[in-house]
Design a protein around this motif. Structure first.
Motif, mmCIF file in Angstrom:
data_model
loop_
_atom_site.group_PDB
_atom_site.id
_atom_site.type_symbol
_atom_site.label_atom_id
_atom_site.label_comp_id
_atom_site.label_asym_id
_atom_site.label_seq_id
_atom_site.Cartn_x
_atom_site.Cartn_y
_atom_site.Cartn_z
ATOM 1 N N LEU A 189 42.679 54.283 50.286
ATOM 2 C CA LEU A 189 42.249 53.692 51.408
ATOM 3 C C LEU A 189 40.726 53.175 51.492
ATOM 4 C CD1 LEU A 189 44.089 55.396 54.316
ATOM 5 C CD2 LEU A 189 44.474 53.689 53.157
ATOM 6 N N GLY A 190 40.304 52.030 51.595
ATOM 7 C CA GLY A 190 38.931 51.476 51.454
ATOM 8 C C GLY A 190 38.479 51.238 50.156
ATOM 9 N N SER A 191 39.125 51.311 49.063
ATOM 10 C CA SER A 191 38.554 51.270 47.667
ATOM 11 C C SER A 191 39.662 50.321 47.007
ATOM 12 C CB SER A 191 38.456 52.629 47.068
ATOM 13 O OG SER A 191 38.099 52.541 45.796
ATOM 14 N N TYR A 192 39.079 49.176 46.284
ATOM 15 C CA TYR A 192 39.975 48.275 45.636
ATOM 16 C C TYR A 192 39.419 48.077 44.267
ATOM 17 C CZ TYR A 192 41.147 47.599 50.539
ATOM 18 O OH TYR A 192 41.335 47.937 51.744
ATOM 19 N N LEU A 193 40.347 47.724 43.065
ATOM 20 C CA LEU A 193 40.068 47.136 42.026
ATOM 21 C C LEU A 193 40.562 45.942 41.828
ATOM 22 C CD1 LEU A 193 38.724 47.787 39.074
ATOM 23 C CD2 LEU A 193 41.251 48.478 38.456
ATOM 24 N N TRP A 194 39.513 45.017 41.770
ATOM 25 C CA TRP A 194 39.653 43.468 41.542
ATOM 26 C C TRP A 194 39.873 43.298 39.957
ATOM 27 C CZ3 TRP A 194 40.878 39.753 44.922
ATOM 28 C CH2 TRP A 194 40.677 39.996 46.362
ATOM 29 N N THR A 195 40.604 42.217 39.344
ATOM 30 C CA THR A 195 40.724 41.586 38.257
ATOM 31 C C THR A 195 40.439 40.148 38.232
ATOM 32 O OG1 THR A 195 42.035 43.498 37.325
ATOM 33 C CG2 THR A 195 41.938 41.624 36.115
ATOM 34 N N SER A 196 39.597 39.475 37.653
ATOM 35 C CA SER A 196 39.296 38.206 37.860
ATOM 36 C C SER A 196 40.293 37.379 36.737
ATOM 37 C CB SER A 196 37.720 37.800 37.459
ATOM 38 O OG SER A 196 37.488 37.659 35.944
ATOM 39 N N PRO A 197 40.273 36.070 36.715
ATOM 40 C CA PRO A 197 41.176 35.358 35.839
ATOM 41 C C PRO A 197 40.762 35.605 34.120
ATOM 42 C CG PRO A 197 40.774 33.981 37.624
ATOM 43 C CD PRO A 197 40.093 35.109 37.764
ATOM 44 N N HIS A 198 39.628 35.781 34.044
ATOM 45 C CA HIS A 198 39.214 35.872 32.673
ATOM 46 C C HIS A 198 39.040 37.529 32.476
ATOM 47 C CE1 HIS A 198 38.250 31.710 32.896
ATOM 48 N NE2 HIS A 198 38.322 31.729 31.679
ATOM 49 N N GLY A 199 39.282 38.425 33.194
ATOM 50 C CA GLY A 199 39.310 39.810 32.792
ATOM 51 C C GLY A 199 38.301 40.729 33.206
ATOM 52 N N LEU A 200 37.388 40.280 34.250
ATOM 53 C CA LEU A 200 36.228 41.063 34.940
ATOM 54 C C LEU A 200 36.877 42.180 35.813
ATOM 55 C CD1 LEU A 200 33.637 38.128 35.933
ATOM 56 C CD2 LEU A 200 33.536 39.874 33.819
ATOM 57 N N GLN A 201 36.613 43.388 35.786
ATOM 58 C CA GLN A 201 37.061 44.348 36.618
ATOM 59 C C GLN A 201 36.104 44.894 37.493
ATOM 60 O OE1 GLN A 201 39.050 46.956 33.775
ATOM 61 N NE2 GLN A 201 41.155 46.238 34.531
ATOM 62 N N LEU A 202 36.258 44.677 38.649
ATOM 63 C CA LEU A 202 35.181 45.140 39.797
ATOM 64 C C LEU A 202 35.695 46.053 40.850
ATOM 65 C CD1 LEU A 202 34.451 41.351 40.067
ATOM 66 C CD2 LEU A 202 32.965 43.149 38.846
ATOM 67 N N LEU A 203 35.013 46.928 41.258
ATOM 68 C CA LEU A 203 35.573 48.215 41.973
ATOM 69 C C LEU A 203 34.688 47.785 43.205
ATOM 70 C CD1 LEU A 203 36.684 50.754 42.770
ATOM 71 C CD2 LEU A 203 34.478 52.055 41.681
ATOM 72 N N ARG A 204 35.438 47.543 44.393
ATOM 73 C CA ARG A 204 34.685 47.450 45.614
ATOM 74 C C ARG A 204 35.506 48.210 46.711
ATOM 75 N NH1 ARG A 204 32.819 43.057 48.954
ATOM 76 N NH2 ARG A 204 32.453 44.179 51.052
ATOM 77 N N ASP A 205 34.387 49.045 47.338
ATOM 78 C CA ASP A 205 34.430 50.041 48.538
ATOM 79 C C ASP A 205 33.494 49.923 49.499
ATOM 80 O OD1 ASP A 205 32.266 51.245 47.471
ATOM 81 O OD2 ASP A 205 33.307 52.773 46.496
ATOM 82 N N GLY A 229 29.902 48.846 48.448
ATOM 83 C CA GLY A 229 29.643 47.917 47.693
ATOM 84 C C GLY A 229 30.668 47.558 46.522
ATOM 85 N N THR A 230 30.021 46.863 45.597
ATOM 86 C CA THR A 230 30.796 46.426 44.425
ATOM 87 C C THR A 230 30.129 46.871 43.205
ATOM 88 O OG1 THR A 230 31.216 44.329 45.502
ATOM 89 C CG2 THR A 230 31.606 44.478 43.291
ATOM 90 N N LEU A 231 30.995 47.499 42.199
ATOM 91 C CA LEU A 231 30.576 48.094 41.030
ATOM 92 C C LEU A 231 31.397 47.377 39.769
ATOM 93 C CD1 LEU A 231 28.672 50.333 39.873
ATOM 94 C CD2 LEU A 231 30.505 51.623 39.786
ATOM 95 N N ASP A 232 30.472 46.679 38.861
ATOM 96 C CA ASP A 232 31.326 46.142 37.656
ATOM 97 C C ASP A 232 31.622 47.295 36.755
ATOM 98 O OD1 ASP A 232 32.043 44.843 35.397
ATOM 99 O OD2 ASP A 232 30.381 43.243 35.718
ATOM 100 N N VAL A 233 33.080 47.383 36.539
ATOM 101 C CA VAL A 233 33.556 48.472 35.958
ATOM 102 C C VAL A 233 34.275 47.593 34.426
ATOM 103 C CG1 VAL A 233 33.536 50.263 37.322
ATOM 104 C CG2 VAL A 233 35.443 48.506 36.944
ATOM 105 N N THR A 234 33.958 46.525 34.131
ATOM 106 C CA THR A 234 34.402 45.877 33.166
ATOM 107 C C THR A 234 34.119 46.417 31.790
ATOM 108 O OG1 THR A 234 34.246 43.614 34.169
ATOM 109 C CG2 THR A 234 34.884 43.711 31.825
ATOM 110 N N PRO A 235 35.314 46.918 31.019
ATOM 111 C CA PRO A 235 35.311 47.695 29.906
ATOM 112 C C PRO A 235 34.550 47.083 28.709
ATOM 113 C CG PRO A 235 37.662 47.734 30.562
ATOM 114 C CD PRO A 235 36.853 46.901 31.482
ATOM 115 N N SER A 236 34.675 45.974 28.505
ATOM 116 C CA SER A 236 33.868 45.162 27.501
ATOM 117 C C SER A 236 32.346 44.877 27.868
ATOM 118 C CB SER A 236 34.381 43.739 27.117
ATOM 119 O OG SER A 236 34.354 42.978 28.296
ATOM 120 N N SER A 237 31.776 45.344 28.984
ATOM 121 C CA SER A 237 30.544 44.982 29.476
ATOM 122 C C SER A 237 29.738 46.186 29.097
ATOM 123 C CB SER A 237 30.600 44.781 30.739
ATOM 124 O OG SER A 237 30.975 46.063 31.693
#
Length: 412
Positions: free
Chosen positions: A368-384, A387-395
């Motif tokens: 609840l209140g925590s979400y994992l986003w994936t962009s069209p080009h594969g960016l993965q972003l944790l939002r709660d 704030g927002t945290l970039d968790v893209t593996p390739s980064s």
């Protein structure tokens, strides 16, 4: 890290200043590079508004901020070429160039080129007032009809802005506006008269404070010098008060005003509620941990209110729009079997609701209140809520902030 090494070597005042200057040069160079990359992105995605959000996500800024950066970068590269050349040569900080570009976006090409020719040599020291005068001159020179329309429409610029979203801990907010001169003089006279009447009634506050009180009395239709009921105070506040404040025990006496997303002293809430003529509405306590559900597609009010309190803002990466004014979104679409319940409803502003519905952006609920986003080009972003945290593996490896839950999703 290079920055740490530089600081360790800076064992004197001169060394610290030298390290600061070197870091400033590096930061300016990287900001210029970001602008150049933004131009490249725009050329790869011409007329693609949806690509803005993904660029903004990569920059870890809001979509609105990403739109501004992209517009200003393209403006510099294509219409303010002299100023752009200075940025890319490392001779002009990107932020100064962006300020010029922001001012010329509404000009014709000829007007923008005129400003560029006159500003570029002095862009490192031109002030806002000088720039505004030059912009106005370019508008009159190259778009006289537009300038005349702006003059005739000047009355439409009148406004009064009350920044309730920026309330301070002391319970005050900033008010600003542009009024017709006659209206402004009348308001000034009314506030002065109201302040004088309050003083006559024994108020010992300063003149400025009494004028502020008088403005509130005008809003409620009351006259401090007469026994008139007026319309009274009928303000709706969504307030969460700490237990210590409720029981009046020693401790933290804070109240969170949900509709302004800020904290005030609990005593300030008592003052607001204690004002004569105030209408107070008490609603049942909402259990944020309760699982609410409905068989219907439409989100029930209680579930929508729960999502508002859980999310706080739109849950798209780096978006700060208030959840109270956002849409209720089925994280897993209702048409695909997604239920209308606490674990599948999140708040998205209208822009990001459309983005999620019509593009390749997807997200899942972690808790609840925590979400994992994936962009069209594969960016993965944790939002709660933090704030927002970039968790893209390739980064590369990332360190979570203290208290943050870092989820790394392996590449497939």
């Amino acid at each position: 890290m290079a920055a740490t090494t530089a600081l360790e070597q800076a064992d004197s005042s001169a060394g610290i200043l030298g390290a600061v200057r070197a870091s400033r040069v590096t930061a300016d160079r990287e900001e210029a590079r970001i602008l150049a990359l933004a131009v490249d992105w725009a050329e790869l995605h011409p007329d693609d508004e949806l690509a803005v959000a993904e660029l903004a996500a990569a920059l870890r800024i809001s979509t609105d901020a990403g739109r501004s950066l992209l517009d200003e970068a393209v403006e510099l590269a294509h219409r303010l070429r002299r100023t752009w050349a200075r940025v890319q040569a490392g001779d002009l900080p990107a932020w100064r160039a962006r300020r010029v570009a922001r001012s010329t976006l509404h000009l014709s090409r000829d007007g923008a080129v005129y400003v560029d020719r006159h500003v570029a040599p002095f862009a490192h020291r031109i002030g806002p007032a000088q720039l505004d005068r030059l912009i106005e001159e370019a508008l009159v020179r190259f778009e006289p009809d537009v300038a005349d329309q702006r003059r005739l429409a000047a009355a439409d610029a009148r406004h009064v802005a009350i920044h309730t979203e920026q309330v301070g801990y002391d319970g005050t907010v900033h008010v600003q506006g542009d009024l017709d001169l006659a209206d402004a003089l009348d308001l000034d006279a009314a506030l002065s008269a109201g302040a004088a009447r309050l003083a006559d009634l024994g108020c010992t506050d300063s003149l400025d404070v009494r004028r502020a009180h008088a403005l509130g009395e005008l809003a409620r239709g009351t006259d401090p010098s007469l026994d008139l009921p007026g319309s009274g105070r009928n303000v709706v506040l969504h307030v969460h008060v700490t237990p210590d404040a409720i029981t009046d025990q020693p401790g933290t006496h804070l109240a969170r005003v949900d509709n302004t997303r800020s904290f005030v002293d609990a005593d300030q809430v008592r003052t607001w509620c204690g004002t004569p003529g105030t209408t107070i509405t008490v609603r049942p306590v909402l259990d944020l941990a309760e699982h609410l559900s409905s068989s219907a597609y439409e989100t029930p009010d209680r579930l929508a209110e729960q999502a508002t309190h859980l999310d706080g803002t739109c849950v798209f990466p780096w978006c700060t729009r208030s959840a109270r004014r956002a849409d209720c979104d089925h994280v897993r679409p209702h048409a695909e079997g997604g239920s209308t319940c606490s674990c599948n409803i999140a708040r998205l502003c209208r822009r990001h609701h459309r983005l999620k519905t019509h593009t390749g952006w997807t997200y899942t609920v972690l808790e609840l209140g925590s979400y994992l986003w994936t962009s069209p080009h594969g960016l993965q972003l944790l939002r709660d809520r933090e704030g927002t945290l970039d968790v893209t593996p390739s980064s590369g490896a990332r360190t979570a902030e203290p208290g943050r839950h870092l989820l790394l999703v392996p590449e497939t």
